[in-house]
Design a protein around this motif. Structure first.
Motif, PDB file in Angstrom:
ATOM      1  N   SER A  84      27.889  50.941  50.910  1.00 17.61           N
ATOM      2  CA  SER A  84      28.825  51.923  50.359  1.00 17.61           C
ATOM      3  C   SER A  84      30.261  51.450  50.349  1.00 17.61           C
ATOM      4  N   ALA A  85      30.530  50.288  50.959  1.00 18.13           N
ATOM      5  CA  ALA A  85      31.920  49.826  51.055  1.00 18.13           C
ATOM      6  C   ALA A  85      32.386  49.100  49.813  1.00 18.13           C
ATOM      7  N   HIS A  86      31.501  48.970  48.816  1.00 16.69           N
ATOM      8  CA  HIS A  86      31.854  48.290  47.562  1.00 16.69           C
ATOM      9  C   HIS A  86      32.508  46.935  47.821  1.00 16.69           C
ATOM     10  N   PRO A  87      31.773  45.986  48.432  1.00 15.44           N
ATOM     11  CA  PRO A  87      32.372  44.692  48.770  1.00 15.44           C
ATOM     12  C   PRO A  87      32.826  43.896  47.570  1.00 15.44           C
ATOM     13  N   GLU A  88      32.359  44.258  46.351  1.00 16.67           N
ATOM     14  CA  GLU A  88      32.837  43.504  45.188  1.00 16.67           C
ATOM     15  C   GLU A  88      34.319  43.745  44.947  1.00 16.67           C
ATOM     16  N   ALA A  89      34.879  44.791  45.570  1.00 22.22           N
ATOM     17  CA  ALA A  89      36.305  45.057  45.440  1.00 22.22           C
ATOM     18  C   ALA A  89      37.102  44.367  46.542  1.00 22.22           C
ATOM     19  N   THR A  90      36.442  43.510  47.320  1.00 23.77           N
ATOM     20  CA  THR A  90      37.126  42.684  48.313  1.00 23.77           C
ATOM     21  C   THR A  90      37.148  41.245  47.812  1.00 23.77           C
ATOM     22  N   ILE A  91      38.341  40.696  47.667  1.00 21.73           N
ATOM     23  CA  ILE A  91      38.505  39.328  47.174  1.00 21.73           C
ATOM     24  C   ILE A  91      38.815  38.423  48.361  1.00 21.73           C
ATOM     25  N   ARG A  92      37.971  37.430  48.556  1.00 19.15           N
ATOM     26  CA  ARG A  92      38.120  36.505  49.688  1.00 19.15           C
ATOM     27  C   ARG A  92      38.823  35.236  49.203  1.00 19.15           C
ATOM     28  N   ILE A  93      39.969  34.957  49.789  1.00 20.39           N
ATOM     29  CA  ILE A  93      40.822  33.863  49.320  1.00 20.39           C
ATOM     30  C   ILE A  93      41.012  32.835  50.430  1.00 20.39           C
ATOM     31  N   GLY A  94      41.011  31.573  50.034  1.00 17.03           N
ATOM     32  CA  GLY A  94      41.416  30.487  50.918  1.00 17.03           C
ATOM     33  C   GLY A  94      42.631  29.813  50.316  1.00 17.03           C
ATOM     34  N   SER A  95      43.654  29.588  51.111  1.00 17.34           N
ATOM     35  CA  SER A  95      44.905  29.055  50.568  1.00 17.34           C
ATOM     36  C   SER A  95      45.446  27.909  51.401  1.00 17.34           C
ATOM     37  N   CYS A  96      46.005  26.920  50.705  1.00 16.82           N
ATOM     38  CA  CYS A  96      46.760  25.873  51.379  1.00 16.82           C
ATOM     39  C   CYS A  96      48.060  26.476  51.918  1.00 16.82           C
ATOM     40  N   TYR A 275      29.209  34.611  40.900  1.00 12.23           N
ATOM     41  CA  TYR A 275      29.291  35.928  40.271  1.00 12.23           C
ATOM     42  C   TYR A 275      30.744  36.388  40.335  1.00 12.23           C
ATOM     43  N   ILE A 276      31.317  36.732  39.182  1.00 16.54           N
ATOM     44  CA  ILE A 276      32.719  37.130  39.111  1.00 16.54           C
ATOM     45  C   ILE A 276      32.799  38.623  38.775  1.00 16.54           C
ATOM     46  N   PRO A 277      32.969  39.492  39.765  1.00 16.57           N
ATOM     47  CA  PRO A 277      33.128  40.914  39.460  1.00 16.57           C
ATOM     48  C   PRO A 277      34.471  41.169  38.769  1.00 16.57           C
ATOM     49  N   LYS A 278      34.621  42.334  38.189  1.00 14.27           N
ATOM     50  CA  LYS A 278      35.826  42.636  37.411  1.00 14.27           C
ATOM     51  C   LYS A 278      37.118  42.484  38.220  1.00 14.27           C
ATOM     52  N   PRO A 279      37.194  42.957  39.479  1.00 19.72           N
ATOM     53  CA  PRO A 279      38.456  42.781  40.231  1.00 19.72           C
ATOM     54  C   PRO A 279      38.836  41.320  40.409  1.00 19.72           C
ATOM     55  N   LEU A 280      37.835  40.474  40.683  1.00 23.19           N
ATOM     56  CA  LEU A 280      38.110  39.054  40.866  1.00 23.19           C
ATOM     57  C   LEU A 280      38.526  38.410  39.542  1.00 23.19           C
ATOM     58  N   ALA A 281      37.848  38.772  38.450  1.00 21.83           N
ATOM     59  CA  ALA A 281      38.197  38.220  37.140  1.00 21.83           C
ATOM     60  C   ALA A 281      39.619  38.596  36.755  1.00 21.83           C
ATOM     61  N   ALA A 282      39.988  39.852  37.020  1.00 23.39           N
ATOM     62  CA  ALA A 282      41.334  40.306  36.682  1.00 23.39           C
ATOM     63  C   ALA A 282      42.380  39.579  37.521  1.00 23.39           C
ATOM     64  N   PHE A 283      42.064  39.329  38.784  1.00 22.21           N
ATOM     65  CA  PHE A 283      43.010  38.617  39.650  1.00 22.21           C
ATOM     66  C   PHE A 283      43.167  37.169  39.190  1.00 22.21           C
ATOM     67  N   ILE A 284      42.068  36.523  38.825  1.00 22.69           N
ATOM     68  CA  ILE A 284      42.143  35.153  38.326  1.00 22.69           C
ATOM     69  C   ILE A 284      43.015  35.089  37.072  1.00 22.69           C
ATOM     70  N   ASP A 285      42.858  36.062  36.183  1.00 23.58           N
ATOM     71  CA  ASP A 285      43.694  36.106  34.965  1.00 23.58           C
ATOM     72  C   ASP A 285      45.156  36.275  35.317  1.00 23.58           C
ATOM     73  N   ARG A 286      45.430  37.135  36.290  1.00 25.64           N
ATOM     74  CA  ARG A 286      46.828  37.376  36.688  1.00 25.64           C
ATOM     75  C   ARG A 286      47.458  36.102  37.238  1.00 25.64           C
ATOM     76  N   VAL A 287      46.737  35.432  38.134  1.00 21.03           N
ATOM     77  CA  VAL A 287      47.275  34.207  38.733  1.00 21.03           C
ATOM     78  C   VAL A 287      47.409  33.106  37.700  1.00 21.03           C
ATOM     79  N   SER A 288      46.424  32.996  36.787  1.00 22.38           N
ATOM     80  CA  SER A 288      46.481  31.965  35.748  1.00 22.38           C
ATOM     81  C   SER A 288      47.689  32.152  34.855  1.00 22.38           C
ATOM     82  N   GLY A 289      48.157  33.402  34.709  1.00 23.64           N
ATOM     83  CA  GLY A 289      49.321  33.670  33.864  1.00 23.64           C
ATOM     84  C   GLY A 289      50.621  33.174  34.438  1.00 23.64           C
TER      85      GLY A 289
END
Length: 293
Positions: A84-96, A275-289
């Motif tokens: 029920s926690a909708h984990p697809e709305a959690t984006i896991r990031i690793g950063s330098c 698998y790229i859920p919509k929140p992750l796809a939208a975030f990738i688009d934002r960062v790519s911009g």
């Protein structure tokens, strides 16, 4: 052939031993051996060469392992959709470290404010650690510096920065005069650790000039190196982005080295079969911009 059998096969490959795989999986050694035997019978070929009490993947075994890893990643992605926690709305990031010290925090805050249903889990570490997390499917995407080409991954260059030398405002090089390469290497150097993108780029540049960097201070912590530079302990070699605030405050100065032209790219990287859920796809688009700004 089930998921359990494929996980056993993958673990045996990772551990290089039936015994070690059994210990890691909390199974008996006969159970692991039987699972591998049944898998070989189903496939109709040997997965391992058994030589002198050691096992080695056969060529067909290597191909099966590659497909198994892809399948288990997809299976884990599907498994994450449960609950029920909708984990697809959690984006896991690793950063330098450089990205985490620069624009990433404000980017995450801005996106989260606009999309309150999206949560972020971010890990900041050295490149090797971030790559391991990406390959183990423990993060969804990575921000890495330098020219990385990873198998079965998409990579987009989203930013770039200069590698510069900085000194205290009291240093003899703080007045902006031109400094030669020989002069630079006569000074105590404050450097990031080997394996970091900034250090690797600097070492490569030094080699082209037949120089070897021997730091008096070496650290994984960029801010620590800035503090050493502010204390007039030497010349720090860092990304221009992370030194900009201190330079603007006048606490440190950029050393004018005309022959030092070093740049690094920052890339966004994620797995091809991810698998790229919509929140992750939208975030990738934002960062790519960011590259277009």
């Amino acid at each position: 052939m089930g998921i359990r059998t494929l996980r056993i096969f993958k673990t045996v490959c990772e551990e290089g031993s039936i015994t070690k795989a059994a210990q890691k999986l909390y199974l008996s050694q006969p159970a692991v051996s039987q699972a591998i035997k049944e898998l070989e019978q189903q496939k109709g070929y040997s997965l391992f060469d058994r030589l002198s009490r050691r096992i080695f993947l056969t060529e067909p075994g290597k191909r099966l392992l590659e497909k198994t890893e892809d399948l288990l990643r997809l299976y884990d992605d599907i498994d994450h959709l449960d609950g029920s926690a909708h984990p697809e709305a959690t984006i896991r990031i690793g950063s330098c470290i450089t990205v985490a010290c620069d624009w990433l925090p404000s980017m995450l805050k801005e996106y989260a404010d606009e999309n309150p249903e999206v949560k972020f889990r971010t890990q900041v570490a050295a490149a090797g650690t971030i790559i391991d997390l990406l390959m183990e499917n423990k993060i969804d995407l990575a921000f890495l510096e330098g020219p990385y080409t990873l198998d079965h991954c998409h990579a987009k260059v989203i930013d770039s920065y200069r590698v510069i030398a900085v000194c205290s405002s009291n240093h003899l090089y703080a007045n902006g005069r031109k400094v030669g390469i020989g002069e630079l290497f006569s000074q105590p150097l404050l450097l990031r650790e080997k394996g970091s993108a900034v250090r690797d780029a600097f070492d490569s540049w030094a080699m082209t000039h037949k120089r070897t960097a021997l730091p008096v201070v070496e650290s994984v912590n960029t801010q620590a190196l800035i503090q050493f530079a502010k204390a007039d302990m030497g010349i720090a070699i860092l990304a221009d982005k992370v030194t900009r605030p201190e330079i603007e405050r006048g606490a440190i100065r950029e050393v004018n080295i005309p022959d030092m032209r070093i740049t690094n790219d920052t890339s966004l990287i994620y797995r091809e079969n991810k698998y790229i859920p919509k929140p992750l796809a939208a975030f990738i688009d934002r960062v790519s911009g960011r590259r277009k700004q």
